[in-house]
Design a protein around this motif. Structure first.
Motif, PDB file in Angstrom:
ATOM      1  N   PRO A  97       0.836  -1.206   0.000  1.00 24.03           N
ATOM      2  CA  PRO A  97       0.000   0.000   0.000  1.00 24.03           C
ATOM      3  C   PRO A  97       0.872   1.258   0.000  1.00 24.03           C
ATOM      4  CG  PRO A  97      -0.672  -1.549   1.720  1.00 24.03           C
ATOM      5  CD  PRO A  97       0.643  -2.018   1.212  1.00 24.03           C
ATOM      6  N   LYS A  98       0.301   2.350  -0.486  1.00 28.18           N
ATOM      7  CA  LYS A  98       1.039   3.607  -0.559  1.00 28.18           C
ATOM      8  C   LYS A  98       0.993   4.392   0.733  1.00 28.18           C
ATOM      9  CE  LYS A  98       0.339   3.901  -5.430  1.00 28.18           C
ATOM     10  NZ  LYS A  98       0.547   4.466  -6.611  1.00 28.18           N
ATOM     11  N   VAL A 101      -2.586   1.373   6.386  1.00 29.99           N
ATOM     12  CA  VAL A 101      -3.906   0.781   6.176  1.00 29.99           C
ATOM     13  C   VAL A 101      -4.338   0.042   7.431  1.00 29.99           C
ATOM     14  CG1 VAL A 101      -3.620   0.521   3.677  1.00 29.99           C
ATOM     15  CG2 VAL A 101      -2.856  -1.312   5.213  1.00 29.99           C
ATOM     16  N   ASN A 108      -6.118  -5.502   2.167  1.00 31.94           N
ATOM     17  CA  ASN A 108      -5.502  -4.210   1.854  1.00 31.94           C
ATOM     18  C   ASN A 108      -4.154  -4.370   1.165  1.00 31.94           C
ATOM     19  OD1 ASN A 108      -7.440  -2.352   2.814  1.00 31.94           O
ATOM     20  ND2 ASN A 108      -6.790  -2.687   4.926  1.00 31.94           N
ATOM     21  N   TRP A 109      -3.560  -5.568   1.232  1.00 33.12           N
ATOM     22  CA  TRP A 109      -2.275  -5.774   0.545  1.00 33.12           C
ATOM     23  C   TRP A 109      -2.221  -7.058  -0.269  1.00 33.12           C
ATOM     24  CZ3 TRP A 109      -2.777  -5.238   5.867  1.00 33.12           C
ATOM     25  CH2 TRP A 109      -2.708  -6.412   6.618  1.00 33.12           C
ATOM     26  N   VAL A 197       3.718  -1.065   4.761  1.00 33.33           N
ATOM     27  CA  VAL A 197       4.002   0.107   3.915  1.00 33.33           C
ATOM     28  C   VAL A 197       5.478   0.464   3.794  1.00 33.33           C
ATOM     29  CG1 VAL A 197       1.724   1.142   4.267  1.00 33.33           C
ATOM     30  CG2 VAL A 197       3.575   1.661   5.872  1.00 33.33           C
TER      31      VAL A 197
END
Length: 315
Positions: A97-98, A101, A108-109, A197
């Motif tokens: 993710p950027k 999260v 989410n990943w 991240v």
């Protein structure tokens, strides 16, 4: 003990003999699914010193023409009600993710990526060029068993795998002892930094590493912690509820099912096997499963970018 004749061509530098013994399996000090610690006896066996590599798997595919599960479209009959595009050849890939999260939602990943497979580990535009000595990934349980049968070997049970991973250390937290970083040294390919991240790559790697990049355990086996999770033959049974299913992801059709899968329960359509060892995605802030007692349930039909295997031969 004399070396079995079948292994003479295979054992040199590739397999080691692990004498049988009893040992304390599991742990009462970490995640609930590892408890209770209990004594188990295993017989002696030969084990691959490293996970099966892309080079190894390439030889298997070239010799047999084998097509992995991720390279084939899913059978609609196995996934009633599935959206058709979800049945296309695909596999599970970690997508960083950027920004931070919710850690309670591993979707989410984790993403199903069409065209991702062992030849294309990050998606159709990627290759294994330069990765021949890295562990093969994106292999389902059936894929691992097919390779093992071709090689004249088998997959280990959970107990065999954990016994080998411990390297003769009774009840130690890690395959090398009690300290995560003895003398400040990284002993396995894991995640440093804030998962998912930011990875500071203090161990030198982001993603998989060539097998044997870190010190061997007491039995001379490499990559028994971190790098990639590894399949075992045991059907998953819960000792305690999984605190967080950090490293496993179901086929999209089965995502709503619980963590407790048992082939004896007909209402559960996707049984799970035990995977062991943790991976390069295991991090102190989220998934401390780079330990021999750690265990997770993995759907037998699902391949990922951080799951491979090694083989054994029982004498």
């Amino acid at each position: 003990m004399l070396e079995p004749p079948i292994l003479k061509a295979r054992a040199s530098g590739r397999m080691l003999w692990i004498p049988g013994s009893d040992f304390l399996m599991g742990s009462d000090r970490h995640y609930r699914e590892e408890a209770p610690a209990h004594r188990v006896r295993v017989d002696g066996f030969w084990v691959d010193t490293c996970p099966v590599t892309n080079r190894d798997f390439s030889a298997f595919v070239e010799a047999t023409g084998y097509v992995t599960t991720a390279e084939r479209p899913a059978n609609p009959a196995d996934y009633p009600g599935a959206i058709m595009e979800m049945l296309a050849p695909s596999s599970v890939v970690f997508i960083k993710p950027k920004s931070p999260v919710d850690l309670t939602n591993h979707y989410n990943w984790w993403k199903y990526v069409r065209g991702a497979n062992w030849r294309h580990p990050r998606g159709p535009a990627s290759t294994i060029k330069g990765l021949l000595e890295h562990p093969v990934v994106h292999v389902t349980f059936d894929d691992a068993q097919a390779y093992a049968a071709w090689a004249g070997k088998e997959l280990p049970t959970e107990a065999e795998w954990e016994f080998a991973a411990r390297g003769g250390l009774e009840a130690a937290d890690y395959v090398w002892g009690e300290e995560m970083l003895p003398g400040g040294r990284h002993m396995a390919n894991t995640w440093q930094g804030e998962f998912p991240v930011q990875n500071s790559r203090e161990d030198g790697f982001e993603g998989t590493s060539p097998v044997g990049s870190f010190p061997a355990n007491g039995y001379g086996l490499f990559d028994m912690a971190g790098n990639v999770w590894e399949w075992t033959t045991d059907w998953y049974q819960e000792h305690g509820m999984i605190d967080s299913p950090c490293c496993t992801i179901s086929n999209p059709v089965g995502a709503e099912l619980s963590n407790s899968y048992d082939p004896r329960q007909p209402q559960i359509s996707i049984p799970r096997k035990v995977m062991k060892g943790g991976s390069h995605l295991c991090a102190p802030n989220y998934c401390r499963r780079y330990r021999p007692a750690a265990r997770m349930a993995q759907p037998v039909d699902t391949a990922t970018c951080h799951l491979g295997f090694r083989c054994i031969v029982r004498s």
